[in-house]
Motif scaffolding. Sequence first.
Motif, PDB file in Angstrom:
ATOM      1  N   VAL A  58      19.946  65.885 -33.082  1.00 40.65           N
ATOM      2  CA  VAL A  58      19.501  65.305 -31.374  1.00 40.65           C
ATOM      3  C   VAL A  58      18.785  66.433 -30.682  1.00 40.65           C
ATOM      4  CG1 VAL A  58      20.766  65.056 -29.538  1.00 40.65           C
ATOM      5  CG2 VAL A  58      21.723  64.776 -31.479  1.00 40.65           C
ATOM      6  N   ALA A  59      18.620  67.099 -30.474  1.00 41.81           N
ATOM      7  CA  ALA A  59      18.053  68.176 -29.936  1.00 41.81           C
ATOM      8  C   ALA A  59      15.909  67.969 -30.289  1.00 41.81           C
ATOM      9  CB  ALA A  59      17.669  69.398 -30.212  1.00 41.81           C
ATOM     10  N   LEU A  60      15.593  67.672 -31.685  1.00 37.83           N
ATOM     11  CA  LEU A  60      14.505  67.673 -32.090  1.00 37.83           C
ATOM     12  C   LEU A  60      14.069  65.961 -31.780  1.00 37.83           C
ATOM     13  CD1 LEU A  60      14.046  68.351 -36.058  1.00 37.83           C
ATOM     14  CD2 LEU A  60      12.911  69.418 -34.030  1.00 37.83           C
ATOM     15  N   ALA A  61      15.074  64.954 -31.804  1.00 42.76           N
ATOM     16  CA  ALA A  61      14.949  63.533 -30.889  1.00 42.76           C
ATOM     17  C   ALA A  61      14.067  63.610 -29.817  1.00 42.76           C
ATOM     18  CB  ALA A  61      15.818  62.750 -31.096  1.00 42.76           C
ATOM     19  N   THR A  62      15.411  64.748 -29.385  1.00 43.13           N
ATOM     20  CA  THR A  62      14.517  64.565 -27.534  1.00 43.13           C
ATOM     21  C   THR A  62      13.253  65.399 -27.028  1.00 43.13           C
ATOM     22  OG1 THR A  62      17.040  65.083 -27.108  1.00 43.13           O
ATOM     23  CG2 THR A  62      15.573  65.396 -25.231  1.00 43.13           C
ATOM     24  N   ILE A  63      13.534  66.263 -28.392  1.00 45.09           N
ATOM     25  CA  ILE A  63      12.273  67.047 -28.068  1.00 45.09           C
ATOM     26  C   ILE A  63      10.378  65.933 -27.883  1.00 45.09           C
ATOM     27  CG2 ILE A  63       9.981  68.884 -28.465  1.00 45.09           C
ATOM     28  CD1 ILE A  63      13.197  70.862 -29.037  1.00 45.09           C
ATOM     29  N   MET A  81      20.213  53.591 -28.972  1.00 49.02           N
ATOM     30  CA  MET A  81      20.596  55.017 -28.370  1.00 49.02           C
ATOM     31  C   MET A  81      22.993  54.863 -28.684  1.00 49.02           C
ATOM     32  SD  MET A  81      19.342  57.416 -27.429  1.00 49.02           S
ATOM     33  CE  MET A  81      17.824  57.012 -28.554  1.00 49.02           C
ATOM     34  N   LEU A  82      22.679  53.517 -28.872  1.00 50.68           N
ATOM     35  CA  LEU A  82      24.437  52.978 -29.491  1.00 50.68           C
ATOM     36  C   LEU A  82      24.521  53.284 -30.742  1.00 50.68           C
ATOM     37  CD1 LEU A  82      24.127  49.280 -28.092  1.00 50.68           C
ATOM     38  CD2 LEU A  82      25.752  51.067 -26.886  1.00 50.68           C
ATOM     39  N   LEU A  83      23.793  53.542 -31.415  1.00 50.24           N
ATOM     40  CA  LEU A  83      23.514  53.590 -32.925  1.00 50.24           C
ATOM     41  C   LEU A  83      23.006  55.023 -33.012  1.00 50.24           C
ATOM     42  CD1 LEU A  83      22.353  50.519 -34.352  1.00 50.24           C
ATOM     43  CD2 LEU A  83      24.665  51.141 -33.724  1.00 50.24           C
ATOM     44  N   ILE A  84      23.141  55.837 -31.869  1.00 49.43           N
ATOM     45  CA  ILE A  84      22.366  57.548 -32.250  1.00 49.43           C
ATOM     46  C   ILE A  84      23.583  58.243 -32.938  1.00 49.43           C
ATOM     47  CG2 ILE A  84      23.490  58.343 -29.766  1.00 49.43           C
ATOM     48  CD1 ILE A  84      20.648  59.322 -30.964  1.00 49.43           C
ATOM     49  N   LEU A 117      26.612  59.862 -15.926  1.00 45.69           N
ATOM     50  CA  LEU A 117      25.428  60.877 -14.981  1.00 45.69           C
ATOM     51  C   LEU A 117      24.405  59.610 -16.539  1.00 45.69           C
ATOM     52  CD1 LEU A 117      24.253  62.643 -14.085  1.00 45.69           C
ATOM     53  CD2 LEU A 117      24.459  64.387 -16.805  1.00 45.69           C
ATOM     54  N   LEU A 118      25.172  59.653 -17.681  1.00 42.64           N
ATOM     55  CA  LEU A 118      24.025  58.567 -19.004  1.00 42.64           C
ATOM     56  C   LEU A 118      23.907  57.018 -17.355  1.00 42.64           C
ATOM     57  CD1 LEU A 118      22.848  57.801 -21.125  1.00 42.64           C
ATOM     58  CD2 LEU A 118      25.151  56.787 -22.132  1.00 42.64           C
ATOM     59  N   ASN A 119      24.961  56.703 -16.818  1.00 46.09           N
ATOM     60  CA  ASN A 119      24.888  55.412 -15.913  1.00 46.09           C
ATOM     61  C   ASN A 119      24.018  55.514 -14.822  1.00 46.09           C
ATOM     62  OD1 ASN A 119      26.469  53.876 -17.510  1.00 46.09           O
ATOM     63  ND2 ASN A 119      28.296  53.500 -16.016  1.00 46.09           N
ATOM     64  N   ALA A 120      24.122  56.316 -14.292  1.00 45.48           N
ATOM     65  CA  ALA A 120      22.535  56.931 -13.591  1.00 45.48           C
ATOM     66  C   ALA A 120      22.020  57.329 -14.029  1.00 45.48           C
ATOM     67  CB  ALA A 120      23.463  58.320 -12.403  1.00 45.48           C
ATOM     68  N   ILE A 121      21.269  57.852 -14.787  1.00 45.18           N
ATOM     69  CA  ILE A 121      20.037  57.364 -15.628  1.00 45.18           C
ATOM     70  C   ILE A 121      19.575  56.002 -15.702  1.00 45.18           C
ATOM     71  CG2 ILE A 121      18.953  58.261 -17.377  1.00 45.18           C
ATOM     72  CD1 ILE A 121      19.429  60.901 -17.296  1.00 45.18           C
ATOM     73  N   LEU A 122      20.560  55.815 -15.617  1.00 40.05           N
ATOM     74  CA  LEU A 122      19.806  53.748 -16.636  1.00 40.05           C
ATOM     75  C   LEU A 122      19.330  53.746 -15.533  1.00 40.05           C
ATOM     76  CD1 LEU A 122      22.491  53.439 -19.877  1.00 40.05           C
ATOM     77  CD2 LEU A 122      20.206  53.775 -19.827  1.00 40.05           C
ATOM     78  N   VAL A 123      20.192  53.304 -13.843  1.00 39.25           N
ATOM     79  CA  VAL A 123      20.019  52.831 -12.972  1.00 39.25           C
ATOM     80  C   VAL A 123      18.457  52.806 -12.949  1.00 39.25           C
ATOM     81  CG1 VAL A 123      20.716  52.951 -10.777  1.00 39.25           C
ATOM     82  CG2 VAL A 123      22.331  52.319 -12.064  1.00 39.25           C
ATOM     83  N   LEU A 124      18.850  54.279 -12.888  1.00 36.18           N
ATOM     84  CA  LEU A 124      17.147  54.910 -12.274  1.00 36.18           C
ATOM     85  C   LEU A 124      16.222  53.547 -13.187  1.00 36.18           C
ATOM     86  CD1 LEU A 124      17.709  58.495 -11.950  1.00 36.18           C
ATOM     87  CD2 LEU A 124      16.722  56.696  -9.693  1.00 36.18           C
ATOM     88  N   VAL A 125      16.139  53.847 -14.436  1.00 39.72           N
ATOM     89  CA  VAL A 125      14.827  53.656 -15.390  1.00 39.72           C
ATOM     90  C   VAL A 125      15.093  51.938 -14.253  1.00 39.72           C
ATOM     91  CG1 VAL A 125      15.143  52.360 -18.373  1.00 39.72           C
ATOM     92  CG2 VAL A 125      15.901  54.622 -17.160  1.00 39.72           C
ATOM     93  N   LEU A 126      16.255  51.047 -14.563  1.00 38.00           N
ATOM     94  CA  LEU A 126      15.985  49.412 -13.961  1.00 38.00           C
ATOM     95  C   LEU A 126      15.593  49.688 -12.765  1.00 38.00           C
ATOM     96  CD1 LEU A 126      20.377  48.874 -14.249  1.00 38.00           C
ATOM     97  CD2 LEU A 126      17.753  48.157 -16.553  1.00 38.00           C
ATOM     98  N   ILE A 186      18.329  60.790 -23.007  1.00 43.62           N
ATOM     99  CA  ILE A 186      19.223  59.986 -23.368  1.00 43.62           C
ATOM    100  C   ILE A 186      20.473  60.700 -24.522  1.00 43.62           C
ATOM    101  CG2 ILE A 186      20.499  57.874 -23.791  1.00 43.62           C
ATOM    102  CD1 ILE A 186      18.411  56.845 -21.690  1.00 43.62           C
ATOM    103  N   PRO A 187      19.471  60.771 -25.477  1.00 39.84           N
ATOM    104  CA  PRO A 187      20.483  61.265 -27.216  1.00 39.84           C
ATOM    105  C   PRO A 187      21.089  62.110 -26.593  1.00 39.84           C
ATOM    106  CG  PRO A 187      17.867  60.721 -27.205  1.00 39.84           C
ATOM    107  CD  PRO A 187      18.497  60.660 -25.530  1.00 39.84           C
ATOM    108  N   LEU A 188      20.739  63.528 -25.799  1.00 40.38           N
ATOM    109  CA  LEU A 188      21.219  64.980 -25.559  1.00 40.38           C
ATOM    110  C   LEU A 188      23.065  64.523 -24.892  1.00 40.38           C
ATOM    111  CD1 LEU A 188      19.000  67.192 -24.086  1.00 40.38           C
ATOM    112  CD2 LEU A 188      20.096  67.105 -25.772  1.00 40.38           C
ATOM    113  N   LEU A 189      22.842  63.060 -22.988  1.00 35.36           N
ATOM    114  CA  LEU A 189      24.010  62.730 -23.059  1.00 35.36           C
ATOM    115  C   LEU A 189      24.866  62.046 -23.472  1.00 35.36           C
ATOM    116  CD1 LEU A 189      22.267  61.910 -19.279  1.00 35.36           C
ATOM    117  CD2 LEU A 189      23.480  63.641 -20.089  1.00 35.36           C
ATOM    118  N   ALA A 190      24.082  61.075 -24.578  1.00 38.76           N
ATOM    119  CA  ALA A 190      25.160  60.478 -25.514  1.00 38.76           C
ATOM    120  C   ALA A 190      26.231  60.375 -26.545  1.00 38.76           C
ATOM    121  CB  ALA A 190      24.242  58.601 -26.027  1.00 38.76           C
TER     122      ALA A 190
END
Lengths: 302, 213
Positions: free
Chosen positions: B54-59, B164-167, B4-13, B42-46
């Motif tokens: 994580v919730a705070l970062a997302t919001i 996000m790699l280091l989240i 799902l993360l990859n699908a989102i990243l493809v949309l970002v691209l 992405i933080p939620l998914l990663a």
Amino acid sequence: MVDNIIHIALLLVFPPFLLGVINKTKAWFGGRVGAPLLQPYYDLAKLFQKEWVLSTTTTWIFRAGPVVTLACVLLAGLLIPLGRFAAPIGFAGDLILFAYLFGLARFFTTAAALDTGSAFEGMGAAREATFSCLSEPALFFALLVLAKLSGSLMLGDLLRGPLGGFAPTVIAPLVLIAIGLFIVLLAETCRIPVDDPNTHLELTMIHEVMVLDHSGPLLGVILYAAAIKLFVLGSVLLHVLAPVQLATAWLNWPLFLLELSGLAVAVGIVESIMARLQMRHVPYLLVSAVLFCGFSFILLVR
Amino acid sequence: MIHLLNAILVLVLMMNLFALGTSRIMTVIQTVAAQGALLSLIPLLAHGHLTLPVALATIAALALKGIAIPSMMAHALRDANIKREVEPLIGLLPSIILGALGTVFALLFASQLPLAGEHADSLLVPASFATMLTGFIFLTTRFKALSQVLGYLVLENGIFIFGMLLINVMPLMVEMGVLLDLFVGIFVICIIVNKINQSFSSMDTRQLVSLKE
């Protein structure tokens, strides 16, 4: 056997209904009641009853154009599986035949347009040939991705994917080719934002201008073939968008028709909320379709 | 989850390419806003499971990147009374192609990197490089001040993806600090844009060099 008969019957009967759905959606967005859903059938019946009017400058090519187009799209329709049901015809490598049946249809349409000797129609033919140069690679990349995923070169296996649906690892490439194929669908069936099927303005027409001289039964054949093309490309796209199936086999037919009508509604929505692109911007759209499908391939093989 | 993360990243691209290919600045703002909103998921998914940081970062990311910054820029755009990037240094189609080449390069480059096993399948690294390259293309080829701010935003989106790699190990404080910096930066730029517009009646950054006199 029964499935094959249903396949052929649907291919012959259902396509004009999709045009009706598109028009109804557009009417709903415009706040109108709109023509009845079955209006395209009445239009076709009316056109087929008219007499033939042929220009004296035209030759047999002019008459062959619509007929060859119809034959090509019908044959292409026999090559693809509808929903989860197998295609009536299929052999290894038929994806190339599928792509070039559309090419042959396009060749005859443009040849018929040139045959009228009108500079106006020649302009339309040049536009159609130019834009198809860009939509064809997108279609091929998309088919290539699906072939790579399923490990088969037969449209029947390639579109239906591996047994049990596509693996979740390939969502990203599938999203990309779904978008690419949707753009190809809009371009090939001459819908907004590439071409407007209702326009009769010199500056903006692509497909409509090529068929201006056709009337009566020949025009009916052209409209019918265009509807079938929408049906065929829509079914290809549905394999990527909605690869689900129900447990009861026969229920998949109504499901498929429902999905296809949903796709027609989506096309109608796109037509309602978007304006036609400027002619010089159309290649951007098509190039981006090629890029999406090409990326999808790179994602898969990297 | 990673798929799902990859699908989102493809949309970002794809949003990168779309932003490069449109001349209407308002559309670019909306695209970048949608991109930011998508990225904030992405933080939620990663991360895998929901925790308070994580919730705070997302919001916070959603509120800033998706709503606050775009509305500020839309406001500045309205005041500046411009609609389009009239003549970019290179045309729209060449910039799409350049962006696409950049994306391909990022994909090939990322596959050569010695990544940790858990990141090998994900598109986080190539998507981040591609988005940063898109930001650079924006910054170097557009001349309107607002377009350049948008390039800066896209660049930051790319860095956000890389982060996000280091989240899992990066403290929430760092993340919040970056977002705050971004917000203040854009806030100040929007005010400056407004002032430039009032004083010089043009937003073309090329003309700023002739202010020596």
